[in-house]
Design an enzyme around this catalytic site. Structure first.
Site, PDB file in Angstrom:
ATOM      1  N   GLU A   2     -46.671  -4.643  45.060  1.00 41.95           N
ATOM      2  CA  GLU A   2     -47.564  -3.563  44.595  1.00 41.95           C
ATOM      3  C   GLU A   2     -48.617  -4.064  43.603  1.00 41.95           C
ATOM      4  OE1 GLU A   2     -45.142  -0.229  43.271  1.00 41.95           O
ATOM      5  OE2 GLU A   2     -44.639   0.274  45.330  1.00 41.95           O
ATOM      6  N   GLU A  14     -41.081  -0.706  51.627  1.00 38.54           N
ATOM      7  CA  GLU A  14     -40.396   0.317  50.814  1.00 38.54           C
ATOM      8  C   GLU A  14     -40.708   1.686  51.422  1.00 38.54           C
ATOM      9  OE1 GLU A  14     -40.909   0.276  46.538  1.00 38.54           O
ATOM     10  OE2 GLU A  14     -41.050  -1.914  46.528  1.00 38.54           O
TER      11      GLU A  14
HETATM   12  O1  AHR Z   1     -38.053   0.986  44.855  1.00 40.21           O
HETATM   13  C1  AHR Z   1     -38.331   1.326  43.524  1.00 40.21           C
HETATM   14  C2  AHR Z   1     -39.697   0.851  43.059  1.00 40.21           C
HETATM   15  O2  AHR Z   1     -40.688   1.549  43.745  1.00 40.21           O
HETATM   16  C3  AHR Z   1     -40.027  -0.593  43.314  1.00 40.21           C
HETATM   17  O3  AHR Z   1     -39.562  -1.443  42.321  1.00 40.21           O
HETATM   18  C4  AHR Z   1     -41.527  -0.588  43.318  1.00 40.21           C
HETATM   19  O4  AHR Z   1     -42.055  -1.602  44.122  1.00 40.21           O
HETATM   20  C5  AHR Z   1     -41.882   0.799  43.806  1.00 40.21           C
HETATM   21  O5  AHR Z   1     -42.851   1.394  43.028  1.00 40.21           O
END
Ligand code: AHR
Length: 516
Positions: free
Chosen positions: A173, A292
């Site tokens: 990110e 994610e």
């Molecule tokens: O999955 C939780 C968090 O969400 C991760 O660390 C981050 O990459 C995202 O914002």
């Protein structure tokens, strides 16, 4: 009663389902590692301290790839802290989650655990506070056979064989200002290019994922992807997408319509990738790594309270969303969306796996149980491998605040290697059964071996340690065939898996639902 139809033709292929779309994610965050997969002293702990009761559920899910060690955590993580003699590893402040990281579990221990879990590692490197030099060193440590400083160090630390990590995330990110070492798109793209270049010189067989936007809501979305890809298109293999949904408004139909947003997100990022490819006159097509995705909102207020009282402890109980039945329906619809985009989505990691926004929950010193969202992932992972077929669906629709014409029926279909057909389907209607007519073209004579249904009368129903089976799948009516058309009844608000095989073939392994 409402009616819908679905046509499947054996020749209408979207693409092969990459089994890695049934991946997951474990970050050094909250009780994912400490108190989740690892709890020395627990009655089910193995000789390394890993909980075997948790491992059994992970194995049951059959997740082929697990992203590690972060997440936000990775952007200030020194990988060297997590290798070598355990009693000499440093304790570090984790500035992402205001926790103290003890490094008791590191690359070697996690790799051992993955072997037991029949899974593989997707390793994220720190491109926040670190750079190209560390990127090449960690690949040398993990993947080079022997005879160099870092490969020999790995051997000295107990791993004669390389870990053979195939997929590497180039940071996490990096578009987000919350990220340690956050960068502009151009700076990140250039860094990703140089990191990928040296990493692939060490091990040309690896694949790398560059950070796309951390969400569709980022004001930089689109521009970030384009600018970043202009810098590193030829050196990378995948672009990452992250997506979490919430139901703060308590509006179930609107919440379930978020899979439309997911589909648009996929189409938008694909278009940007292909635009850059066209500008560069490249023959290469990038894959998408949804590294994610999930529902995430139940625990956000609670986390603020935890941090008010308790910062810098080990394994704070963070991001412990308790998932309800409607969350399972949306997770099912998200999986359906990935299957329908199998030509471009090659990796997807449900974030995360244990305790932290997770399908598996534990109590320290206590039990382990399956959250509601466990079930659609299990079914998709177990039955959704093969060729994704294009379902032609005609469904009644509904409107909600940000979408019009949301089909009540959301479906994907897979033709397995054994030539069985599996249909995944969510009925999003709040109150209407839907009679689904499925027409099969060119499959021979099929028979329904199993209709699995996940339903609960209360959309807010949850599973807990005391009531682990409150939301649990059941066998449902298999419907009936008239010629080549199957008519099957789908309950309002239900996740359905229809498993069909050629008549008289009976090759599908049907286990009682309690054992899958
Ligand atoms: O999955 C939780 C968090 O969400 C991760 O660390 C981050 O990459 C995202 O914002």
């Amino acid at each position: 009663m409402k009616r819908a139809s679905l046509i499947l033709d054996k020749d209408y292929e979207i693409g092969k389902v990459d089994p890695r779309i049934y991946g997951s994610f474990i970050e050094h965050l909250g009780r994912a590692v400490y108190g989740g997969i690892y709890e020395p002293g627990h009655k089910s702990a193995d000789e390394l301290g890993f909980r075997e009761d948790v491992l059994e559920l992970v194995k049951e899910l059959d997740v082929p790839i697990i992203r590690y060690p972060g997440g936000n955590f990775v952007s200030a993580f020194n990988w060297e802290d997590s290798v070598g003699p355990r009693d000499q590893r440093p304790k570090r402040l984790d500035l992402a989650w205001y926790t103290t990281e003890t490094n008791e579990v590191g690359m070697h221990e996690f790799s051992d655990w993955l072997t037991k879990a029949n899974s593989s590692m997707m390793y994220a490197i720190n491109l926040g506070t670190r750079g190209v030099d560390d990127a090449r060193n960690v690949v040398e440590y993990a993947n080079h056979l022997e005879g160099s400083y870092y490969s020999d160090l790995r051997i000295k630390n107990g791993a004669k064989d390389p870990f053979g990590i195939k997929v590497w995330c180039l940071g996490n990110e990096m578009d987000g200002e919350w990220q340690m070492g956050h960068k502009t798109a151009r700076d990140y793209g250039a860094l990703a290019r140089e990191a990928a270049k040296v990493m692939k010189r060490v091990d040309p067989s690896i694949e790398v994922v560059a950070c796309g936007s951390s969400s569709l809501e980022m004001p930089t979305f689109g521009g970030w992807e384009y600018t970043m890809l202009m810098e590193c298109y030829e050196q990378i293999d995948y672009v990452s997408l992250h997506r979490y949904y919430a139901n703060y408004e308590d509006d179930t139909p609107a919440f379930l319509a978020r899979s439309m947003d997911l589909d648009e997100f996929i189409k938008s990022v694909t278009a940007i990738c292909d635009a850059v490819g066209a500008v560069k006159r490249s023959k290469k097509k990038l894959g998408l790594s949804f590294d994610e995705w999930n529902v995430w909102y139940h625990s956000r207020q609670q986390d603020k309270e935890i941090w008010k009282q308790d910062k810098w402890n080990r394994a704070l109980p963070l991001l412990e969303d308790v998932y309800n039945f409607e969350d399972a329906l949306l997770v099912g619809s998200m999986l359906i969306t990935f299957i329908r985009n199998a030509d471009r989505v090659k990796i997807a990691c449900l974030a995360q796996l244990v305790n932290v926004i997770a399908p598996i929950m534990t109590r320290n010193g206590g039990g382990v149980w399956r959250q509601t969202i466990y079930w659609p992932l299990l079914h998709a992972s177990r039955f959704g491998r093969g060729i994704s077929l294009q379902p032609i669906v005609e469904s009644p629709v509904y409107n909600c605040w940000d979408y019009e014409n949301v089909p009540f029926i959301d479906a994907a279909a897979v033709l397995t290697e054994q030539e069985d057909v599996v249909i995944f389907c969510v009925n999003k209607s709040m109150d209407q059964h839907i009679a689904l007519n499925c027409e099969f073209r060119d499959f021979g004579t099929l028979t329904v071996e199993q209709h699995i249904e996940l339903h609960h009368d209360d959309v807010k129903a949850t599973n807990t340690e005391a009531h682990p089976d409150e939301v649990t799948p059941m066998d449902a009516d298999k419907g009936k065939f008239v010629d080549d058309t199957l008519e099957v009844l789908l309950r309002p608000l239900s996740w359905n898996v229809l498993r069909l095989t050629k008549k008289n073939k009976r090759n599908i392994e049907i286990k009682p639902l309690s054992t899958i």
